[in-house]
Scaffold this active site. Structure first.
Site, PDB file in Angstrom:
ATOM      1  CG  ASN A 160      -1.950  -0.919   1.308  1.00 12.24           C
ATOM      2  OD1 ASN A 160      -2.532  -1.232   0.279  1.00 12.24           O
ATOM      3  ND2 ASN A 160      -2.258  -1.417   2.498  1.00 12.24           N
ATOM      4  CG  MET A 210      -1.212   3.477   2.853  1.00  7.44           C
ATOM      5  SD  MET A 210      -2.590   3.632   4.015  1.00  7.44           S
ATOM      6  CE  MET A 210      -3.201   1.938   4.022  1.00  7.44           C
ATOM      7  CG  HIS A 215      -3.072   2.488   7.646  1.00  5.07           C
ATOM      8  ND1 HIS A 215      -3.040   1.236   7.058  1.00  5.07           N
ATOM      9  CD2 HIS A 215      -4.366   2.734   7.921  1.00  5.07           C
ATOM     10  CE1 HIS A 215      -4.270   0.762   6.972  1.00  5.07           C
ATOM     11  NE2 HIS A 215      -5.101   1.661   7.486  1.00  5.07           N
ATOM     12  CG  ASP A 216      -0.132  -0.439   5.603  1.00 10.76           C
ATOM     13  OD1 ASP A 216      -1.207  -0.491   6.245  1.00 10.76           O
ATOM     14  OD2 ASP A 216      -0.089  -0.449   4.362  1.00 10.76           O
ATOM     15  CB  SER A 217       4.868   1.370   9.799  1.00  8.88           C
ATOM     16  OG  SER A 217       4.358   2.686   9.781  1.00  8.88           O
TER      17      SER A 217
END
Ligand SMILES: *[C@@H]1O[C@H](CO)[C@@H](O)[C@H](O)[C@H]1NC(C)=O
Ligand SMILES: *[C@@H]1O[C@H](CO)[C@@H](O)[C@H](O)[C@H]1NC(C)=O
Ligand SMILES: *[C@@H]1O[C@H](CO)[C@@H](O)[C@H](O)[C@H]1NC(C)=O
Ligand SMILES: CC(=O)N[C@H]1CO[C@H](CO)[C@@H](O)[C@@H]1O
Length: 312
Positions: A160, A210, A215-217
């Site tokens: 993402n 992201m 958000h993705d970390s």
């Protein structure tokens, strides 16, 4: 005759699809060449600042962000450069309605992460800014070209990268139906260009990708990104022009709490004597609109922006 109709119908469908869904490198490369990009500037004097910059990180509870841990000392360092807002509430869950609300004064029926298109009769802060000559742009990291309306993954890793749901204005048809407005929905390459050319606008919304937004970390990554992004800007005279920066999170991670998010006001519009202080006024994402509306006497949309407290 029949085949011409069929062909144009097919092109229409293909266009409608590629406009909103993740597209391949070829289509993007092609669209990128002709994408209209605009970098308007203005110098409308505000009451307490002349530029407003909103930067959003993702999904972190207030206490997690504020916790005094080595891993997130970066947010604490930023806090020493400005004012912590410790009574600032996000307005909804999940992410998307928060972004939508921050520019439109309401969630406008957006309740989840799906693709929404808000009726073109619905106005946003852009209408108020434009009517008063205040220039604006969005800067969305990973957006492949100005005005792109889909989602875009990292072309090397498939991860993402840019997501439409973290772009506040792109859900509003009143924005996307206007080519000059689409041309101001830009990426971080354009941020660097506008910064170096001294062509940044007076209102901007900045969304890191992201990974960088947490958000993705994790909040650790988001805090590191925020410090490294902001530190050079805090002493860049092309950025600091009586500038007020809000660094905030879209929502808390835990849906069971009151959605309080860690927020910091920074920039040269914040008096040095206020650095390291805390403001406990009740604010929300709607305060962003209230703040710019008051500062430039823009009027309001008569929604939650009309009743929210302005910063300071
Ligand atoms: C948008 O809102 C207007 C005004 O309320 C209404 O007349 C129109 O039908 C709506 N359009 C759509 C596509 O829902
Ligand atoms: C950013 O947008 C500009 C303008 O549309 C485009 O030329 C450029 O390739 C984009 N940058 C990236 C890294 O996608
Ligand atoms: C996010 O941006 C950084 C640069 O700021 C880049 O190194 C990273 O690969 C990007 N993440 C994704 C998932 O594309
Ligand atoms: C940041 C901000 O909004 N500052 C001021 C803007 O104008 C209003 C109304 O005059 C003031 O109350 C704010 O302090």
């Amino acid at each position: 005759m029949k085949s011409v109709v069929c062909l144009s119908l097919w092109i229409g469908i293909a266009f409608a699809q590629t406009q909103y869904t993740s597209t391949g490198t070829e289509a993007v490369a092609k669209a990128r060449v002709t994408a209209l990009t605009e970098s308007p500037t203005s110098s409308v004097a505000g009451k307490t600042f002349d530029r407003f910059v909103s930067i959003w990180l993702e999904n972190t509870d207030y206490d997690t962000a504020a916790a005094d841990r080595k891993s997130i000392a970066n947010l604490q360092w930023l806090a020493t450069q400005g004012i912590v807002l410790d009574n600032y509430l996000a307005v909804a869950h999940p992410s998307q309605p928060n972004y939508v609300a921050s520019v439109g004064g309401d969630t406008h029926g957006v309740t989840n992460s799906d693709l929404f298109r808000i009726n073109s009769s619905i106005q946003t802060v852009v209408d108020l800014l434009e009517a008063n000559g205040v220039s604006w742009s969005e800067y969305q990291e990973g957006l492949p070209y100005s005005g792109f309306q889909g989602d875009y993954i990292n072309q090397n890793t498939g991860a993402n990268d840019y997501v439409r749901k973290h772009n506040p204005l792109v859900s509003y048809d009143s924005v996307t139906s206007n080519v000059d407005r689409l041309a101001k929905i830009k990426n971080f390459t354009m941020f660097e260009t506008d910064l170096n050319d001294n062509k940044l606008p007076q209102w901007m919304f900045i969304t890191p990708n992201m990974t960088n937004d947490g958000h993705d970390s994790s909040v650790t990554v988001a805090a590191q990104w925020a410090r490294s992004f902001l530190t050079p800007l805090l002493s860049n005279s092309n950025f600091m022009k009586n500038t007020l920066v809000l660094l905030t999170f879209d929502e808390s991670e835990d849906y069971a709490n009151n959605n309080r998010v860690y927020s910091i006001l920074l920039g040269d519009a914040v008096a040095a004597s206020s650095h390291g202080t805390t403001d406990s006024t009740a604010y929300s994402h709607y305060s962003q609109m209230a703040t710019v509306e008051n500062n430039w006497s823009l009027g309001n949309l008569g929604l939650n922006d009309a009743t929210a407290s302005a910063f300071f």
